[in-house]
Design a protein around this motif. Structure first.
Motif, PDB file in Angstrom:
ATOM      1  N   GLY A 207       0.786  -1.231   0.000  1.00 13.81           N
ATOM      2  CA  GLY A 207       0.000   0.000   0.000  1.00 13.81           C
ATOM      3  C   GLY A 207       0.809   1.266   0.000  1.00 13.81           C
ATOM      4  O   GLY A 207       0.255   2.368  -0.103  1.00 13.81           O
ATOM      5  N   GLY A 208       2.128   1.167   0.117  1.00 18.23           N
ATOM      6  CA  GLY A 208       2.978   2.347   0.083  1.00 18.23           C
ATOM      7  C   GLY A 208       3.137   3.001   1.445  1.00 18.23           C
ATOM      8  O   GLY A 208       2.567   2.572   2.460  1.00 18.23           O
ATOM      9  N   PHE A 209       3.929   4.091   1.460  1.00 18.84           N
ATOM     10  CA  PHE A 209       4.225   4.787   2.710  1.00 18.84           C
ATOM     11  C   PHE A 209       3.048   5.631   3.188  1.00 18.84           C
ATOM     12  O   PHE A 209       2.780   5.716   4.391  1.00 18.84           O
ATOM     13  CB  PHE A 209       5.463   5.663   2.522  1.00 18.84           C
ATOM     14  N   ALA A 210       2.344   6.290   2.268  1.00 18.49           N
ATOM     15  CA  ALA A 210       1.217   7.160   2.633  1.00 18.49           C
ATOM     16  C   ALA A 210      -0.022   6.749   1.843  1.00 18.49           C
ATOM     17  O   ALA A 210      -0.420   7.431   0.892  1.00 18.49           O
ATOM     18  CB  ALA A 210       1.566   8.626   2.382  1.00 18.49           C
ATOM     19  N   PRO A 211      -0.665   5.648   2.204  1.00 15.75           N
ATOM     20  CA  PRO A 211      -1.802   5.151   1.416  1.00 15.75           C
ATOM     21  C   PRO A 211      -3.022   6.068   1.442  1.00 15.75           C
ATOM     22  O   PRO A 211      -3.844   6.040   0.524  1.00 15.75           O
ATOM     23  CB  PRO A 211      -2.107   3.799   2.063  1.00 15.75           C
ATOM     24  N   TYR A 212      -3.164   6.884   2.477  1.00 18.07           N
ATOM     25  CA  TYR A 212      -4.323   7.773   2.581  1.00 18.07           C
ATOM     26  C   TYR A 212      -4.015   9.202   2.150  1.00 18.07           C
ATOM     27  O   TYR A 212      -4.876  10.080   2.259  1.00 18.07           O
ATOM     28  CB  TYR A 212      -4.850   7.779   4.018  1.00 18.07           C
ATOM     29  N   GLY A 213      -2.811   9.447   1.673  1.00 22.40           N
ATOM     30  CA  GLY A 213      -2.446  10.760   1.159  1.00 22.40           C
ATOM     31  C   GLY A 213      -2.282  11.806   2.244  1.00 22.40           C
ATOM     32  O   GLY A 213      -2.247  11.515   3.449  1.00 22.40           O
ATOM     33  N   LEU A 214      -2.187  13.070   1.769  1.00 23.18           N
ATOM     34  CA  LEU A 214      -1.979  14.192   2.689  1.00 23.18           C
ATOM     35  C   LEU A 214      -3.158  14.367   3.637  1.00 23.18           C
ATOM     36  O   LEU A 214      -2.984  14.697   4.813  1.00 23.18           O
ATOM     37  CB  LEU A 214      -1.742  15.475   1.889  1.00 23.18           C
ATOM     38  N   SER A 215      -4.368  14.165   3.112  1.00 20.44           N
ATOM     39  CA  SER A 215      -5.553  14.314   3.963  1.00 20.44           C
ATOM     40  C   SER A 215      -5.511  13.337   5.129  1.00 20.44           C
ATOM     41  O   SER A 215      -5.837  13.691   6.268  1.00 20.44           O
ATOM     42  CB  SER A 215      -6.817  14.106   3.124  1.00 20.44           C
ATOM     43  N   GLY A 216      -5.112  12.098   4.864  1.00 23.40           N
ATOM     44  CA  GLY A 216      -5.006  11.118   5.941  1.00 23.40           C
ATOM     45  C   GLY A 216      -3.931  11.469   6.949  1.00 23.40           C
ATOM     46  O   GLY A 216      -4.102  11.266   8.158  1.00 23.40           O
ATOM     47  N   ILE A 217      -2.813  12.021   6.453  1.00 23.28           N
ATOM     48  CA  ILE A 217      -1.729  12.425   7.360  1.00 23.28           C
ATOM     49  C   ILE A 217      -2.203  13.525   8.304  1.00 23.28           C
ATOM     50  O   ILE A 217      -1.957  13.475   9.524  1.00 23.28           O
ATOM     51  CB  ILE A 217      -0.498  12.890   6.546  1.00 23.28           C
ATOM     52  N   MET A 218      -2.914  14.525   7.763  1.00 20.94           N
ATOM     53  CA  MET A 218      -3.382  15.631   8.597  1.00 20.94           C
ATOM     54  C   MET A 218      -4.482  15.187   9.557  1.00 20.94           C
ATOM     55  O   MET A 218      -4.542  15.651  10.703  1.00 20.94           O
ATOM     56  CB  MET A 218      -3.862  16.781   7.720  1.00 20.94           C
ATOM     57  N   ALA A 219      -5.370  14.289   9.094  1.00 22.25           N
ATOM     58  CA  ALA A 219      -6.391  13.765  10.004  1.00 22.25           C
ATOM     59  C   ALA A 219      -5.732  12.974  11.130  1.00 22.25           C
ATOM     60  O   ALA A 219      -6.140  13.058  12.296  1.00 22.25           O
ATOM     61  CB  ALA A 219      -7.373  12.888   9.232  1.00 22.25           C
ATOM     62  N   GLY A 220      -4.694  12.205  10.783  1.00 23.78           N
ATOM     63  CA  GLY A 220      -3.950  11.486  11.811  1.00 23.78           C
ATOM     64  C   GLY A 220      -3.234  12.420  12.770  1.00 23.78           C
ATOM     65  O   GLY A 220      -3.134  12.143  13.965  1.00 23.78           O
TER      66      GLY A 220
END
Length: 652
Positions: free
Chosen positions: A227-240
């Motif tokens: 699934g890669g390093f950031a499967p949920y993209g920037l939006s997922g990183i910021m939500a996290g």
């Protein structure tokens, strides 16, 4: 109809009541608490508050459901935003060494109602934090015994399926909170000693996790196949990132404990810096290890670290991690139960909350009533509520407190210090100063107009300006701002900065998704609100601020607090609408408490002078002169006093 409307003077007086600030004592080191905590004690309290449930619970939850292996980036951003907020807390904790944390900091700089709302939200933050950690503690202990406790409870007590509530009552979580409440009641020294023991075990377990984790690491778990390093993209990183803020709430316990520190001016800033740095490094390294040991999408959100060791064939290591994580969560429970009663005490001592919570036990020197009552409330929350619902609610209270503390730093930095003599407004005549240079009778000629301009500029550069006044270099361009009182323009600029930040972040978060703005309007609004934010920042910077204080000061003011405000607001808007709905309901309950009790029993309200009705009397003397006399109206004794006065005037 018009006579039923409030008068402008009444509205002005009401607004002044809402925004009155706390009057600090001359000796801020005097306290009814026991000043017994050192820098090491405060540092371990901070580490214990941060390294616990966030490390053992949220790491797996955010990695699996929000960010994937990019949970590392989420923790880096959350750590940076927390650093900006932590520096603000460090300055306040050193300058105002009183318990109350964000509530106290807001009260001394912004105003009463804002301080109460911050304190009200911090109460909920600590109650939810303690309850969430207790449920995580219970889940880890249950996993060691193959979920026998859960199965027994579901079989003999039953289950329910209600939104935001747990599937079954967690009696174990409630029990551990009651036991921790009993230990906290024995005093600050006992609490600190227990925290030292559990923190030492926790740090030993973390070292073991890092060493074993890097030995078992498999880089392919970050590959595209998984699934890669950031499967949920920037939006997922910021939500996290917004959720990861729960991990860094713990440094607040240091500021809340400043009234029990032996040397808060030095201990509080150092303890905050040490604890936050160590905690951030631990979160980042453990996130790297966890996502390299097993694929991120196979993690168990309830017990990610222990489950990862079990699945790699190291059952004994998983058991050790589970046992160590329980010790780490004990430190978080202790820090939450340590801080919460002290904030309640500060609000009750100021009269904004029920006075019974301001009682301090004469022997243990702790607020026992607050410890017992809120320990029971925490146990009730842990008994029935779901962990994830609690954690989501927790983030918004933390972010709001960070935002107001950052704004308070700007306001306080540009205010005159206590004891400063107010500077006359523009146009008033300054008091004569001793003449320097040539004697009064000695004249010096200036041949050209440029020489005279240089003289004026040199005199202005030597002029002493107080905090909150416009800098001399900007006076030729912003001369109209010189007519305001020191700090008044800065306060308005801070409000404008916060409004611009809210609008800017709203466009960034909702502009292309919920609002469906076309590209041209999206870009235009971004530019306009960015300009508003930057202009407010420049306007604040154009004024003088306090310098040369004896305590720690956050660097790059107003830039550092402004960045903290912007980032905190952005993360708040990334939270779900249900979190905002529950937050609004809690705020409304707080307003009912404030207007029903706090505003009337506030100590600042009792300090306000009572207005007296005045009557004017005119006395005509034989010489024909007219004299006005103003005296208070006293209905009961008025006829006698008037007769005596008239008699005296007649004799005169």
């Amino acid at each position: 109809m018009a006579r039923w409307l409030p008068r402008s003077t009444d509205l002005t007086r009401f607004c002044q009541k809402l925004n009155r600030v706390k009057t600090l004592e001359d000796d801020m080191m005097e306290t009814s608490f026991n000043r017994c905590l050192s820098t090491i004690d405060l540092t371990l309290l901070g580490i214990g508050g941060m390294v616990g449930s966030g490390l053992y619970v949220l790491t797996g939850t955010v990695a699996k459901e929000m960010a994937g292996p990019a949970v590392i980036v989420s923790f880096i951003i959350a750590g940076f935003a927390s650093l900006l907020a932590a520096l603000c807390y460090a300055e306040f904790g050193a300058r105002v060494p009183k318990t109350g944390s964000a509530y106290m900091f807001t009260y001394v700089s912004v105003g009463e109602i804002w301080a109460f709302l911050i304190g009200w939200n911090v109460l909920l933050e600590y109650m939810i934090g303690g309850a969430a950690v207790a449920r995580a503690w219970s889940g880890y202990l249950d996993s060691i015994f193959n979920h026998k406790i859960k199965n027994f409870t579901e079989t003999h007590v039953g289950t329910w399926h209600v939104p935001f509530l747990a599937c079954y009552p967690d009696f174990l979580a409630a029990a551990i909170l009651l036991i921790a409440t009993a230990f906290i009641s024995f005093g600050a020294k006992v609490s600190s000693w227990l925290n030292h023991v559990f923190s030492a075990i926790s740090m030993g377990v973390i070292l073991f996790i890092l060493i074993m984790g890097f030995v078992l690491a498999q880089p392919k778990n970050w590959s595209a196949q998984e699934g890669g390093f950031a499967p949920y993209g920037l939006s997922g990183i910021m939500a996290g990132t917004a959720t990861c803020f729960y991990a860094f709430v713990g440094f607040d316990v240091i500021a809340a404990s400043s009234e029990e520190a032996r040397n808060p001016q030095r201990a509080v800033p150092r303890a905050i810096a040490f604890s936050l740095g160590l905690a951030t490094g631990a979160y980042i390294l453990v996130s790297v290890v966890l996502t390299l040991m097993v694929p991120w999408h196979t993690l168990d959100p309830d017990s990610a670290l222990a489950d990862a060791f079990y699945r790699r064939g190291y059952a004994w290591a998983g058991f050790l991690v589970a046992a160590g994580s329980i010790c780490a969560m004990n430190t978080v429970l202790l820090s939450n139960l340590f801080s919460l009663p002290r904030i309640v005490y500060a609000m009750a001592e100021d009269g904004l909350f029920f006075r019974v919570f301001s009682q301090v036990h004469p022997r243990t020197q702790v607020p026992v009533v607050g410890i017992v009552v809120f320990g029971l409330l925490m146990a009730l929350l842990a008994l029935v509520f779901d962990l994830e619902a609690l954690v989501q609610f927790l983030s918004i209270g933390t972010l709001l407190a960070y935002t107001f503390v950052a704004a308070s730093i700007i306001v306080l930095r540009f205010q005159q210090q206590k004891g400063d003599v107010p500077v006359p407004a523009a146009g008033s005549q300054p008091s004569p100063e001793p003449h320097e240079g040539p004697s009064a009778g000695e004249l010096k000629e200036y041949e050209s107009f440029s020489d005279k301009l240089q003289l004026v500029d040199r005199d202005k550069s030597k002029e002493h300006r107080e905090p909150g006044q416009l800098k001399a270099a900007f006076e030729p361009y912003l001369e109209f701002l010189s007519d305001f009182y020191p700090g008044e323009v800065v306060t308005v600029a801070v409000v404008t900065l916060m409004v611009s930040a809210i609008c800017l972040c709203s466009i960034l978060v909702f502009g292309s998704t919920h609002l469906h703005l076309p590209t041209w309007s999206y870009s235009l609004l971004l530019v306009l609100f960015s300009l508003g934010f930057l202009l407010s920042l420049l306007l604040i910077w154009a004024h003088e601020q306090q310098h040369g204080t004896q305590t720690f000061q956050i660097p790059l003011v107003p830039l550092s607090p402004a960045l903290s405000i912007l980032l905190n607001i952005y993360l708040m808007l990334k939270l779900s609408y249900m979190t905002w709905l529950r937050f609004t309901v809690w705020l409304l309950l707080g307003l009912l408490v404030y207007f029903g009790y706090g505003i009337w029993h506030s100590k600042e309200n009792l300090r306000e002078p009572r207005a007296q009705r005045l009557s004017a009397r005119y006395v005509v003397f034989p010489s024909g002169s007219l004299e006005e006399r103003v005296q208070p109206v006293q209905p009961s004794a008025q006829p006698a006093s008037l007769t005596e006065t008239d008699t005296a005037d007649g004799k005169r």
